[in-house]
Design a protein around this motif. Structure first.
Motif, PDB file in Angstrom:
ATOM      1  N   MET A   1       0.911  -0.796  -0.510  1.00 48.43           N
ATOM      2  CA  MET A   1       0.240  -0.114  -0.297  1.00 48.43           C
ATOM      3  C   MET A   1       0.445   1.232   0.037  1.00 48.43           C
ATOM      4  N   TYR A   2       1.908   1.298   0.850  1.00 48.88           N
ATOM      5  CA  TYR A   2       2.867   2.405   0.523  1.00 48.88           C
ATOM      6  C   TYR A   2       3.647   2.949  -0.112  1.00 48.88           C
ATOM      7  N   GLN A   3       3.934   1.976  -0.906  1.00 45.72           N
ATOM      8  CA  GLN A   3       4.380   1.705  -2.212  1.00 45.72           C
ATOM      9  C   GLN A   3       3.777   2.198  -3.539  1.00 45.72           C
ATOM     10  N   CYS A   4       2.689   2.099  -3.257  1.00 45.14           N
ATOM     11  CA  CYS A   4       1.700   2.836  -4.740  1.00 45.14           C
ATOM     12  C   CYS A   4       1.351   3.815  -3.818  1.00 45.14           C
ATOM     13  N   PHE A   5       1.093   4.374  -2.689  1.00 45.22           N
ATOM     14  CA  PHE A   5       0.513   5.478  -1.988  1.00 45.22           C
ATOM     15  C   PHE A   5       1.943   6.706  -2.272  1.00 45.22           C
ATOM     16  N   PHE A   6       3.200   6.384  -2.148  1.00 39.78           N
ATOM     17  CA  PHE A   6       4.036   7.834  -2.514  1.00 39.78           C
ATOM     18  C   PHE A   6       4.385   7.279  -3.968  1.00 39.78           C
ATOM     19  N   ARG A   7       4.578   6.487  -4.258  1.00 38.62           N
ATOM     20  CA  ARG A   7       5.029   6.395  -5.492  1.00 38.62           C
ATOM     21  C   ARG A   7       4.394   6.421  -6.408  1.00 38.62           C
ATOM     22  N   ASP A   8       3.221   5.838  -7.118  1.00 41.19           N
ATOM     23  CA  ASP A   8       1.662   6.354  -7.769  1.00 41.19           C
ATOM     24  C   ASP A   8       1.396   7.758  -7.720  1.00 41.19           C
ATOM     25  N   LEU A   9       0.823   7.868  -6.190  1.00 45.39           N
ATOM     26  CA  LEU A   9       0.006   8.492  -6.335  1.00 45.39           C
ATOM     27  C   LEU A   9       0.864  10.267  -6.219  1.00 45.39           C
ATOM     28  N   GLY A  10       1.975  10.136  -5.976  1.00 48.48           N
ATOM     29  CA  GLY A  10       2.522  11.737  -5.865  1.00 48.48           C
ATOM     30  C   GLY A  10       2.681  11.969  -4.357  1.00 48.48           C
ATOM     31  N   VAL A  11       2.185  11.438  -4.053  1.00 48.06           N
ATOM     32  CA  VAL A  11       1.353  11.833  -1.990  1.00 48.06           C
ATOM     33  C   VAL A  11       4.083  11.523  -1.690  1.00 48.06           C
ATOM     34  N   CYS A  12       3.944  12.650  -1.270  1.00 46.24           N
ATOM     35  CA  CYS A  12       5.071  13.276  -0.122  1.00 46.24           C
ATOM     36  C   CYS A  12       5.533  13.866   1.410  1.00 46.24           C
ATOM     37  N   LEU A  13       5.764  13.789   1.924  1.00 47.26           N
ATOM     38  CA  LEU A  13       5.952  13.960   3.641  1.00 47.26           C
ATOM     39  C   LEU A  13       6.727  15.433   3.329  1.00 47.26           C
ATOM     40  N   PRO A  14       6.391  15.957   4.070  1.00 44.28           N
ATOM     41  CA  PRO A  14       5.430  16.853   4.962  1.00 44.28           C
ATOM     42  C   PRO A  14       4.085  16.643   4.055  1.00 44.28           C
ATOM     43  N   PHE A  15       3.243  16.403   4.348  1.00 51.86           N
ATOM     44  CA  PHE A  15       1.898  16.479   4.232  1.00 51.86           C
ATOM     45  C   PHE A  15       1.136  18.280   4.062  1.00 51.86           C
ATOM     46  N   THR A  16       0.921  18.595   2.894  1.00 51.91           N
ATOM     47  CA  THR A  16       0.543  19.702   2.082  1.00 51.91           C
ATOM     48  C   THR A  16      -0.481  20.370   3.313  1.00 51.91           C
ATOM     49  N   GLN A  17      -0.724  21.351   3.134  1.00 48.28           N
ATOM     50  CA  GLN A  17      -1.715  21.877   4.064  1.00 48.28           C
ATOM     51  C   GLN A  17      -3.359  21.449   4.223  1.00 48.28           C
ATOM     52  N   LEU A  18      -3.844  21.173   2.500  1.00 50.15           N
ATOM     53  CA  LEU A  18      -4.615  20.977   2.275  1.00 50.15           C
ATOM     54  C   LEU A  18      -5.143  18.806   3.134  1.00 50.15           C
ATOM     55  N   GLU A  19      -4.135  18.671   3.058  1.00 52.11           N
ATOM     56  CA  GLU A  19      -3.990  17.009   3.602  1.00 52.11           C
ATOM     57  C   GLU A  19      -4.209  16.886   4.893  1.00 52.11           C
ATOM     58  N   CYS A  20      -3.892  17.578   5.306  1.00 54.24           N
ATOM     59  CA  CYS A  20      -3.470  17.688   6.796  1.00 54.24           C
ATOM     60  C   CYS A  20      -5.437  18.273   7.484  1.00 54.24           C
ATOM     61  N   ASP A  21      -5.982  19.263   6.782  1.00 56.51           N
ATOM     62  CA  ASP A  21      -6.778  19.664   7.033  1.00 56.51           C
ATOM     63  C   ASP A  21      -8.374  19.310   6.496  1.00 56.51           C
ATOM     64  N   PHE A  22      -7.448  18.331   5.985  1.00 55.49           N
ATOM     65  CA  PHE A  22      -8.808  16.985   5.542  1.00 55.49           C
ATOM     66  C   PHE A  22      -9.202  16.482   6.788  1.00 55.49           C
ATOM     67  N   LEU A  23      -7.117  15.650   6.838  1.00 56.34           N
ATOM     68  CA  LEU A  23      -6.924  14.223   8.432  1.00 56.34           C
ATOM     69  C   LEU A  23      -7.915  14.793   9.366  1.00 56.34           C
ATOM     70  N   ASN A  24      -7.321  16.015   9.474  1.00 53.70           N
ATOM     71  CA  ASN A  24      -8.379  16.330  10.980  1.00 53.70           C
ATOM     72  C   ASN A  24      -9.873  16.766  10.490  1.00 53.70           C
ATOM     73  N   PHE A  25     -10.452  17.500   9.966  1.00 54.20           N
ATOM     74  CA  PHE A  25     -11.653  17.119   9.301  1.00 54.20           C
ATOM     75  C   PHE A  25     -12.462  15.899   9.755  1.00 54.20           C
TER      76      PHE A  25
END
Length: 64
Positions: A1-25
């Motif tokens: 799961m994590y390989q596709c998460f970072f490689r295929d979807l282009g998600v990187c750490l640290p998360f963007t503000q939108l991603e942090c706001d969404f996770l908190n929401f």
């Protein structure tokens, strides 16, 4: 799961503000979201940056 998460979807750490706001929401941890949910978030960020729209949680929730 994590390989596709970072490689295929282009998600990187640290998360963007939108991603942090969404996770908190939704009150969840990053690993609890399905990869398609991360794809939605990433596609929205790319679309907004292409169109020159400010990326924010209220705008994301309005469209989805």
């Amino acid at each position: 799961m994590y390989q596709c998460f970072f490689r295929d979807l282009g998600v990187c750490l640290p998360f963007t503000q939108l991603e942090c706001d969404f996770l908190n929401f939704v009150n969840t941890a990053p690993y609890q979201l399905h990869p398609n949910s991360w794809g939605f978030l990433r596609a929205f960020q790319v679309l907004c940056s292409t169109l020159g729209i400010e990326v924010s949680l209220p705008v994301f929730l309005h469209f989805y």
